[in-house]
Design a protein around this motif. Structure first.
Motif, PDB file in Angstrom:
ATOM      1  N   ASP A 104     -27.188  80.575  50.598  1.00  0.00           N
ATOM      2  CA  ASP A 104     -26.334  81.145  49.556  1.00  0.00           C
ATOM      3  C   ASP A 104     -26.062  80.115  48.466  1.00  0.00           C
ATOM      4  OD1 ASP A 104     -25.996  83.813  50.226  1.00  0.00           O
ATOM      5  OD2 ASP A 104     -24.293  83.435  51.540  1.00  0.00           O
ATOM      6  N   ILE A 105     -25.849  78.865  48.866  1.00  0.00           N
ATOM      7  CA  ILE A 105     -25.613  77.790  47.899  1.00  0.00           C
ATOM      8  C   ILE A 105     -26.863  77.574  47.045  1.00  0.00           C
ATOM      9  CG2 ILE A 105     -25.109  75.325  47.664  1.00  0.00           C
ATOM     10  CD1 ILE A 105     -23.569  75.517  50.303  1.00  0.00           C
ATOM     11  N   VAL A 106     -28.016  77.527  47.725  1.00  0.00           N
ATOM     12  CA  VAL A 106     -29.277  77.337  47.013  1.00  0.00           C
ATOM     13  C   VAL A 106     -29.531  78.494  46.048  1.00  0.00           C
ATOM     14  CG1 VAL A 106     -31.781  77.186  47.281  1.00  0.00           C
ATOM     15  CG2 VAL A 106     -30.282  75.945  48.848  1.00  0.00           C
ATOM     16  N   SER A 107     -29.340  79.703  46.517  1.00  0.00           N
ATOM     17  CA  SER A 107     -29.582  80.882  45.695  1.00  0.00           C
ATOM     18  C   SER A 107     -28.680  80.894  44.463  1.00  0.00           C
ATOM     19  CB  SER A 107     -29.360  82.145  46.525  1.00  0.00           C
ATOM     20  OG  SER A 107     -29.621  83.307  45.764  1.00  0.00           O
ATOM     21  N   PHE A 108     -27.419  80.531  44.651  1.00  0.00           N
ATOM     22  CA  PHE A 108     -26.477  80.505  43.523  1.00  0.00           C
ATOM     23  C   PHE A 108     -26.903  79.467  42.488  1.00  0.00           C
ATOM     24  CE2 PHE A 108     -22.670  78.792  41.441  1.00  0.00           C
ATOM     25  CZ  PHE A 108     -22.174  79.947  40.849  1.00  0.00           C
ATOM     26  N   TYR A 109     -27.300  78.289  42.951  1.00  0.00           N
ATOM     27  CA  TYR A 109     -27.700  77.228  42.011  1.00  0.00           C
ATOM     28  C   TYR A 109     -28.985  77.604  41.277  1.00  0.00           C
ATOM     29  CZ  TYR A 109     -28.851  72.641  40.118  1.00  0.00           C
ATOM     30  OH  TYR A 109     -29.151  71.618  39.264  1.00  0.00           O
ATOM     31  N   TYR A 110     -29.963  78.099  42.013  1.00  0.00           N
ATOM     32  CA  TYR A 110     -31.251  78.435  41.388  1.00  0.00           C
ATOM     33  C   TYR A 110     -31.127  79.594  40.416  1.00  0.00           C
ATOM     34  CZ  TYR A 110     -34.227  75.272  44.103  1.00  0.00           C
ATOM     35  OH  TYR A 110     -34.839  74.163  44.619  1.00  0.00           O
ATOM     36  N   SER A 111     -30.111  80.419  40.577  1.00  0.00           N
ATOM     37  CA  SER A 111     -29.948  81.583  39.701  1.00  0.00           C
ATOM     38  C   SER A 111     -29.624  81.180  38.262  1.00  0.00           C
ATOM     39  CB  SER A 111     -28.844  82.502  40.242  1.00  0.00           C
ATOM     40  OG  SER A 111     -27.572  81.879  40.144  1.00  0.00           O
ATOM     41  N   ARG A 112     -29.246  79.917  38.045  1.00  0.00           N
ATOM     42  CA  ARG A 112     -28.947  79.473  36.681  1.00  0.00           C
ATOM     43  C   ARG A 112     -30.221  79.286  35.865  1.00  0.00           C
ATOM     44  NH1 ARG A 112     -25.989  73.858  37.166  1.00  0.00           N
ATOM     45  NH2 ARG A 112     -24.830  75.103  38.698  1.00  0.00           N
ATOM     46  N   TYR A 113     -31.346  79.225  36.561  1.00  0.00           N
ATOM     47  CA  TYR A 113     -32.629  79.053  35.885  1.00  0.00           C
ATOM     48  C   TYR A 113     -33.369  80.390  35.799  1.00  0.00           C
ATOM     49  CZ  TYR A 113     -31.855  74.062  36.847  1.00  0.00           C
ATOM     50  OH  TYR A 113     -31.337  72.800  36.921  1.00  0.00           O
ATOM     51  N   ASP A 114     -34.118  80.562  34.743  1.00  0.00           N
ATOM     52  CA  ASP A 114     -34.885  81.793  34.563  1.00  0.00           C
ATOM     53  C   ASP A 114     -36.256  81.637  35.213  1.00  0.00           C
ATOM     54  OD1 ASP A 114     -35.625  84.302  33.723  1.00  0.00           O
ATOM     55  OD2 ASP A 114     -36.265  83.640  31.736  1.00  0.00           O
ATOM     56  N   TRP A 115     -36.235  81.460  36.532  1.00  0.00           N
ATOM     57  CA  TRP A 115     -37.467  81.225  37.271  1.00  0.00           C
ATOM     58  C   TRP A 115     -37.635  82.283  38.350  1.00  0.00           C
ATOM     59  CZ3 TRP A 115     -35.911  75.483  38.391  1.00  0.00           C
ATOM     60  CH2 TRP A 115     -36.105  74.722  37.218  1.00  0.00           C
ATOM     61  N   SER A 116     -38.877  82.558  38.680  1.00  0.00           N
ATOM     62  CA  SER A 116     -39.190  83.401  39.839  1.00  0.00           C
ATOM     63  C   SER A 116     -39.435  82.464  41.019  1.00  0.00           C
ATOM     64  CB  SER A 116     -40.436  84.246  39.551  1.00  0.00           C
ATOM     65  OG  SER A 116     -40.805  84.988  40.704  1.00  0.00           O
ATOM     66  N   TRP A 117     -38.578  82.540  42.026  1.00  0.00           N
ATOM     67  CA  TRP A 117     -38.706  81.620  43.150  1.00  0.00           C
ATOM     68  C   TRP A 117     -38.490  82.363  44.463  1.00  0.00           C
ATOM     69  CZ3 TRP A 117     -34.747  80.273  46.646  1.00  0.00           C
ATOM     70  CH2 TRP A 117     -33.487  80.812  46.350  1.00  0.00           C
ATOM     71  N   GLY A 118     -38.952  81.755  45.546  1.00  0.00           N
ATOM     72  CA  GLY A 118     -38.801  82.410  46.837  1.00  0.00           C
ATOM     73  C   GLY A 118     -38.887  81.442  47.997  1.00  0.00           C
ATOM     74  N   ILE A 119     -38.734  81.988  49.184  1.00  0.00           N
ATOM     75  CA  ILE A 119     -38.668  81.207  50.419  1.00  0.00           C
ATOM     76  C   ILE A 119     -39.982  81.316  51.165  1.00  0.00           C
ATOM     77  CG2 ILE A 119     -37.371  80.855  52.566  1.00  0.00           C
ATOM     78  CD1 ILE A 119     -35.124  82.604  51.184  1.00  0.00           C
ATOM     79  N   THR A 120     -40.508  80.182  51.616  1.00  0.00           N
ATOM     80  CA  THR A 120     -41.754  80.162  52.368  1.00  0.00           C
ATOM     81  C   THR A 120     -41.525  79.417  53.687  1.00  0.00           C
ATOM     82  OG1 THR A 120     -42.513  78.118  51.283  1.00  0.00           O
ATOM     83  CG2 THR A 120     -43.072  80.202  50.222  1.00  0.00           C
ATOM     84  N   GLY A 121     -42.618  78.959  54.311  1.00  0.00           N
ATOM     85  CA  GLY A 121     -42.501  78.178  55.541  1.00  0.00           C
ATOM     86  C   GLY A 121     -41.951  78.967  56.714  1.00  0.00           C
ATOM     87  N   SER A 122     -41.448  78.243  57.700  1.00  0.00           N
ATOM     88  CA  SER A 122     -40.955  78.884  58.923  1.00  0.00           C
ATOM     89  C   SER A 122     -39.736  79.760  58.661  1.00  0.00           C
ATOM     90  CB  SER A 122     -40.620  77.823  59.974  1.00  0.00           C
ATOM     91  OG  SER A 122     -39.599  76.953  59.520  1.00  0.00           O
ATOM     92  N   VAL A 123     -38.891  79.343  57.718  1.00  0.00           N
ATOM     93  CA  VAL A 123     -37.701  80.132  57.395  1.00  0.00           C
ATOM     94  C   VAL A 123     -38.112  81.457  56.755  1.00  0.00           C
ATOM     95  CG1 VAL A 123     -35.594  80.217  55.999  1.00  0.00           C
ATOM     96  CG2 VAL A 123     -36.232  78.102  57.178  1.00  0.00           C
ATOM     97  N   GLY A 124     -39.051  81.402  55.820  1.00  0.00           N
ATOM     98  CA  GLY A 124     -39.531  82.626  55.202  1.00  0.00           C
ATOM     99  C   GLY A 124     -40.227  83.537  56.191  1.00  0.00           C
ATOM    100  N   PHE A 125     -41.010  82.939  57.092  1.00  0.00           N
ATOM    101  CA  PHE A 125     -41.719  83.732  58.090  1.00  0.00           C
ATOM    102  C   PHE A 125     -40.729  84.470  58.989  1.00  0.00           C
ATOM    103  CE2 PHE A 125     -44.124  84.608  61.929  1.00  0.00           C
ATOM    104  CZ  PHE A 125     -45.379  84.956  61.439  1.00  0.00           C
ATOM    105  N   GLU A 126     -39.658  83.793  59.386  1.00  0.00           N
ATOM    106  CA  GLU A 126     -38.664  84.446  60.243  1.00  0.00           C
ATOM    107  C   GLU A 126     -37.936  85.556  59.509  1.00  0.00           C
ATOM    108  OE1 GLU A 126     -34.645  83.374  62.844  1.00  0.00           O
ATOM    109  OE2 GLU A 126     -36.317  81.972  62.745  1.00  0.00           O
ATOM    110  N   LEU A 127     -37.588  85.336  58.249  1.00  0.00           N
ATOM    111  CA  LEU A 127     -36.885  86.369  57.489  1.00  0.00           C
ATOM    112  C   LEU A 127     -37.754  87.608  57.304  1.00  0.00           C
ATOM    113  CD1 LEU A 127     -35.128  84.197  54.762  1.00  0.00           C
ATOM    114  CD2 LEU A 127     -34.039  85.408  56.661  1.00  0.00           C
ATOM    115  N   ALA A 128     -39.064  87.414  57.151  1.00  0.00           N
ATOM    116  CA  ALA A 128     -39.958  88.554  56.947  1.00  0.00           C
ATOM    117  C   ALA A 128     -40.270  89.282  58.245  1.00  0.00           C
ATOM    118  CB  ALA A 128     -41.258  88.083  56.290  1.00  0.00           C
ATOM    119  N   SER A 129     -40.536  88.526  59.295  1.00  0.00           N
ATOM    120  CA  SER A 129     -41.031  89.118  60.541  1.00  0.00           C
ATOM    121  C   SER A 129     -39.951  89.383  61.587  1.00  0.00           C
ATOM    122  CB  SER A 129     -42.075  88.184  61.162  1.00  0.00           C
ATOM    123  OG  SER A 129     -41.464  86.978  61.607  1.00  0.00           O
TER     124      SER A 129
END
Length: 216
Positions: A102-127
């Motif tokens: 949540d902290i990361v998401s809030f900070y990154y939202s100040r930038y006009d970038w398309s970003w996302g989560i990968t790696g083991s954390v992303g794999f767990e959230l998806a699967s």
């Protein structure tokens, strides 16, 4: 269907996996548990999509190919951010990456970038398969079609280093990917990972390379 590196794909037939090498036993077992693969950085092969299979251990990674007909679901790293599944995960109190997202998401939202989560954390959230560990790194991809100012890169990297776990950010340019940490150091040469292998470049957005490296 448009597919980008790091997209997670659920497949309907684990027997469709093809490779030039014989698959280790763990590959079949991993796909039985979680029929998910990740799009990897490699050229198409006879129309087949290059994907990676991940096992329980960090060293268990297998490159293969699948036909597009085997795909039943695609989840992008960016979707994992918008869905914010970490908030309702049963493992929220266990996985530190979930706790800071949540902290990361809030900070990154100040930038006009398309970003996302990968790696083991992303794999767990998806699967929904428990693949992340309590102190797993948080792997992030930022789609960066235009050159990023080095000073701004340094600010972002500096903020990331203040977090209680390691944040590994990859900048995806039209030519490949470069580590934010390396780019932020403002060195003349940076390592760009491309579909044909890694190469040293003046800038990740330039086609002029300085030196071709072996391997991938």
């Amino acid at each position: 269907m448009e597919l980008l590196v790091h997209d997670l794909l659920k497949i309907n037939n684990i027997e469709c996996i093809a490779s030039d090498e014989e698959a280790p036993k763990w590959v079949h077992e991993a796909l039985l548990q979680a029929p998910w693969v990740v799009v990897r950085r490699a050229p198409l092969q006879n129309g087949m999509i290059p994907v990676g299979v991940r096992g329980e251990n960090r060293i268990q990674r297998f490159g293969a190919y699948i036909p597009s007909s085997a795909i039943v679901m695609k989840v992008t790293p960016e979707q994992l951010v918008s869905q914010a599944g970490w908030r309702t995960s049963e493992r929220f109190t266990t996985i530190r990456a979930f706790q800071i997202l949540d902290i990361v998401s809030f900070y990154y939202s100040r930038y006009d970038w398309s970003w996302g989560i990968t790696g083991s954390v992303g794999f767990e959230l998806a699967s929904s398969i428990p693949t992340a560990r309590p102190n797993s790194d948080l792997d992030i991809v930022i789609r960066m079609p235009q050159p990023l100012d080095r000073k701004k890169a340094g600010v972002l990297h500096g903020w990331n280093t203040q977090l209680p776990i390691r944040i590994d950010v990859q900048l995806e340019t039209p030519l490949g990917a470069v580590a934010l940490a390396e780019y932020a150091r403002n060195e003349k040469q940076v390592l760009l990972r491309t579909s044909s292998g890694p190469t040293l470049v003046d800038t990740p957005w330039s086609v002029v390379t300085l030196n071709q490296e072996d391997g991938r």
